[in-house]
Design an enzyme around this catalytic site. Structure first.
Site, PDB file in Angstrom:
ATOM      1  N   GLU A 126       0.877  -1.180   0.000  1.00 52.60           N
ATOM      2  CA  GLU A 126       0.000   0.000   0.000  1.00 52.60           C
ATOM      3  C   GLU A 126       0.912   1.227   0.000  1.00 52.60           C
ATOM      4  O   GLU A 126       1.374   1.679   1.034  1.00 52.60           O
ATOM      5  CB  GLU A 126      -0.928  -0.021   1.219  1.00 52.60           C
ATOM      6  CG  GLU A 126      -2.017   1.046   1.118  1.00 52.60           C
ATOM      7  CD  GLU A 126      -3.042   0.960   2.244  1.00 52.60           C
ATOM      8  OE1 GLU A 126      -2.887   0.121   3.144  1.00 52.60           O
ATOM      9  OE2 GLU A 126      -3.996   1.756   2.217  1.00 52.60           O
ATOM     10  N   ALA A 137      -2.970   7.941   7.168  1.00 48.25           N
ATOM     11  CA  ALA A 137      -2.050   7.483   8.201  1.00 48.25           C
ATOM     12  C   ALA A 137      -0.711   7.026   7.622  1.00 48.25           C
ATOM     13  O   ALA A 137       0.161   6.566   8.359  1.00 48.25           O
ATOM     14  CB  ALA A 137      -2.695   6.351   8.978  1.00 48.25           C
ATOM     15  N   HIS A 248     -15.602   4.188   8.892  1.00 47.87           N
ATOM     16  CA  HIS A 248     -14.982   4.738   7.670  1.00 47.87           C
ATOM     17  C   HIS A 248     -16.013   5.250   6.672  1.00 47.87           C
ATOM     18  O   HIS A 248     -15.714   6.156   5.895  1.00 47.87           O
ATOM     19  CB  HIS A 248     -14.103   3.680   6.998  1.00 47.87           C
ATOM     20  CG  HIS A 248     -12.745   3.559   7.617  1.00 47.87           C
ATOM     21  ND1 HIS A 248     -12.537   2.911   8.794  1.00 47.87           N
ATOM     22  CD2 HIS A 248     -11.538   4.026   7.218  1.00 47.87           C
ATOM     23  CE1 HIS A 248     -11.252   2.970   9.102  1.00 47.87           C
ATOM     24  NE2 HIS A 248     -10.628   3.642   8.165  1.00 47.87           N
ATOM     25  N   ASP A 271      -8.818  -3.712   6.539  1.00 44.24           N
ATOM     26  CA  ASP A 271      -7.779  -2.672   6.721  1.00 44.24           C
ATOM     27  C   ASP A 271      -7.401  -2.614   8.203  1.00 44.24           C
ATOM     28  O   ASP A 271      -7.122  -1.547   8.759  1.00 44.24           O
ATOM     29  CB  ASP A 271      -8.278  -1.300   6.216  1.00 44.24           C
ATOM     30  CG  ASP A 271      -7.122  -0.316   5.991  1.00 44.24           C
ATOM     31  OD1 ASP A 271      -5.957  -0.745   6.013  1.00 44.24           O
ATOM     32  OD2 ASP A 271      -7.398   0.885   5.803  1.00 44.24           O
ATOM     33  N   LEU A 304      -7.945   9.023  10.892  1.00 40.91           N
ATOM     34  CA  LEU A 304      -8.224   7.584  10.994  1.00 40.91           C
ATOM     35  C   LEU A 304      -6.998   6.794  10.514  1.00 40.91           C
ATOM     36  O   LEU A 304      -6.372   7.148   9.504  1.00 40.91           O
ATOM     37  CB  LEU A 304      -9.413   7.210  10.099  1.00 40.91           C
ATOM     38  CG  LEU A 304     -10.819   7.381  10.666  1.00 40.91           C
ATOM     39  CD1 LEU A 304     -11.851   7.083   9.584  1.00 40.91           C
ATOM     40  CD2 LEU A 304     -11.044   6.464  11.862  1.00 40.91           C
TER      41      LEU A 304
HETATM   42 ZN   LIG Z   1      -4.417  -0.106   4.618  1.00 41.74          ZN
END
Ligand SMILES: [Zn+2]
Length: 378
Positions: A126, A137, A248, A271, A304
């Site tokens: 990612e 983040a 989310h 996630d 988040l």
């Molecule tokens: Zn992720």
């Protein structure tokens, strides 16, 4: 050879009543209404549902373990605990970090060997080739321009599983990068992106097939600048990862994704971060520290930072907001396999791995079978 039986088997493309699943050498060999004479070994689950095991194609950790920071033994422990949540296969996700750290992670993760637990069916990088304005983040310090050389080294550690990279297509050279990765047989998803509608379409034409957590860390939908969100919803071949933790995304947003993508293209993912499966506390997410308060992980500034969701909870949440159970199951089993081009799993059909879960009427995981081996029983 043995058989499993429950009042309902969801394959998940079909609902079968009073069916035996006959398993041998870790595979589903047959679905039958009756058993051969003298067939003795049957695991029967009254008033339960048998489904394929969940497949989570986006997780950073759980049970206190962050896959980037953990040592090999702790990663083994994490893998060994995932079946408790019904996950029989998963795709670990890295976070943006230095090349050296990503390489160390890849060396470490690819050397874990056999572990009794959830099967690693892919690897997902990612970033770090994402848009700094959409970092979320992800560590801004390590976001950088696409590098085919880096990807070749990093994915080279994972020869036997599917490989995937999340890219922001609008970064310098982004579209060519996607084409090159597809040429290397690497799955591309777009995410952490400010891509315009047109740029997102270009990315899909170049071979990107998934959007990483739709809506989250994408430019907001605007009626004159619809962006990657609208492109993902409009393009019928694109898979949309959806974090269904009720934090989310507003339930109405989930409903919109479901209406546009359906169960064949909407993928439930967690996630999840190290705090998943535990109470509140402070945990690591790669190079970053995160705080989990009331079950929600955030950076100190409130951003988040992943979720504490588990796949069993994601399916329950889908049902809670009105998605039919069979469709929710498909989005947690067969559809993620298709998104990651994983074959032989995610569906109860002859020849597939006997990765199976047993759910009670409240959709709690009662038992998990990994290639026919019973793993977990409450
Ligand atoms: Zn992720």
């Amino acid at each position: 050879m043995f058989a499993l039986e429950a009042s309902t088997v969801i394959t998940p493309t079909k609902i079968l009543k009073d069916t035996y699943i006959i398993v041998s050498n870790g595979k589903i060999v047959r679905l039958a209404k009756t058993l051969p004479k003298n067939f003795e070994k049957v695991d029967s689950y009254e008033k339960c549902i048998i489904a394929p095991g969940f497949v989570d194609i986006h997780t950073h950790g759980g049970f206190g373990f962050d896959i980037m920071c953990s040592n090999v033994n702790d990663i083994r422990k994490f893998i060994g605990r995932l079946p408790e949540t019904g996950v029989t296969s998963f795709v670990p996700s890295t976070v943006t970090d230095s090349f050296e750290n990503l390489k160390l992670f890849s060396e470490k993760f690819s050397s874990i060997g056999y572990v009794k637990g959830s099967e690693v069916v892919g690897i997902h990088f990612e970033g770090p080739y994402i848009n700094i304005n959409m970092a979320g983040a992800q560590s801004r310090a390590y976001i950088r321009a696409p590098s085919v050389e880096e990807v070749k080294v990093l994915t080279g550690f994972f020869n036997s599983v599917r490989k995937r990279v999340t890219v922001a297509p609008e970064v310098e050279g982004g579209i060519d990068f996607i084409k090159t990765l597809r040429g290397l047989n690497i799955i591309v998803s777009i995410g952490h992106t400010e891509a315009s509608y047109h740029q997102a379409l270009q990315a899909f034409s170049a071979g990107a097939r998934i959007v990483t957590h739709i809506f989250n860390r994408m430019k907001s939908f605007h009626h004159r600048e619809p962006g990657a969100v609208c492109a993902a919803l409009n393009c019928k071949n694109v898979y949309a990862e959806t974090i269904l933790d009720m934090v989310h995304l507003h339930p109405a947003t989930v409903e919109l994704v479901y209406r546009c993508k359906g169960s064949k293209k909407m993928v439930l993912v967690t996630d999840s971060v190290a705090g998943a499966g535990l109470g509140d506390g402070t945990f690591k997410l790669g190079p970053t520290e995160i705080n989990v308060v009331a079950g929600v992980p955030r950076l100190p500034d409130g951003t988040l930072a992943g979720s504490t969701l588990t796949m069993d909870k994601a399916v329950k949440n889908a049902v809670k907001i009105g998605i039919p159970f069979i469709k929710a199951l498909e989005m947690a089993t067969l559809t993620p396999c298709k998104a990651m081009m994983v074959r032989g799993k995610g569906c109860i059909v002859e020849g597939n791995d006997a990765d199976l879960i047993v759910l009670d009427k409240d959709l709690n995981v009662v038992a998990t079978y990994l290639k026919g081996e019973k793993f977990f029983l409450l």
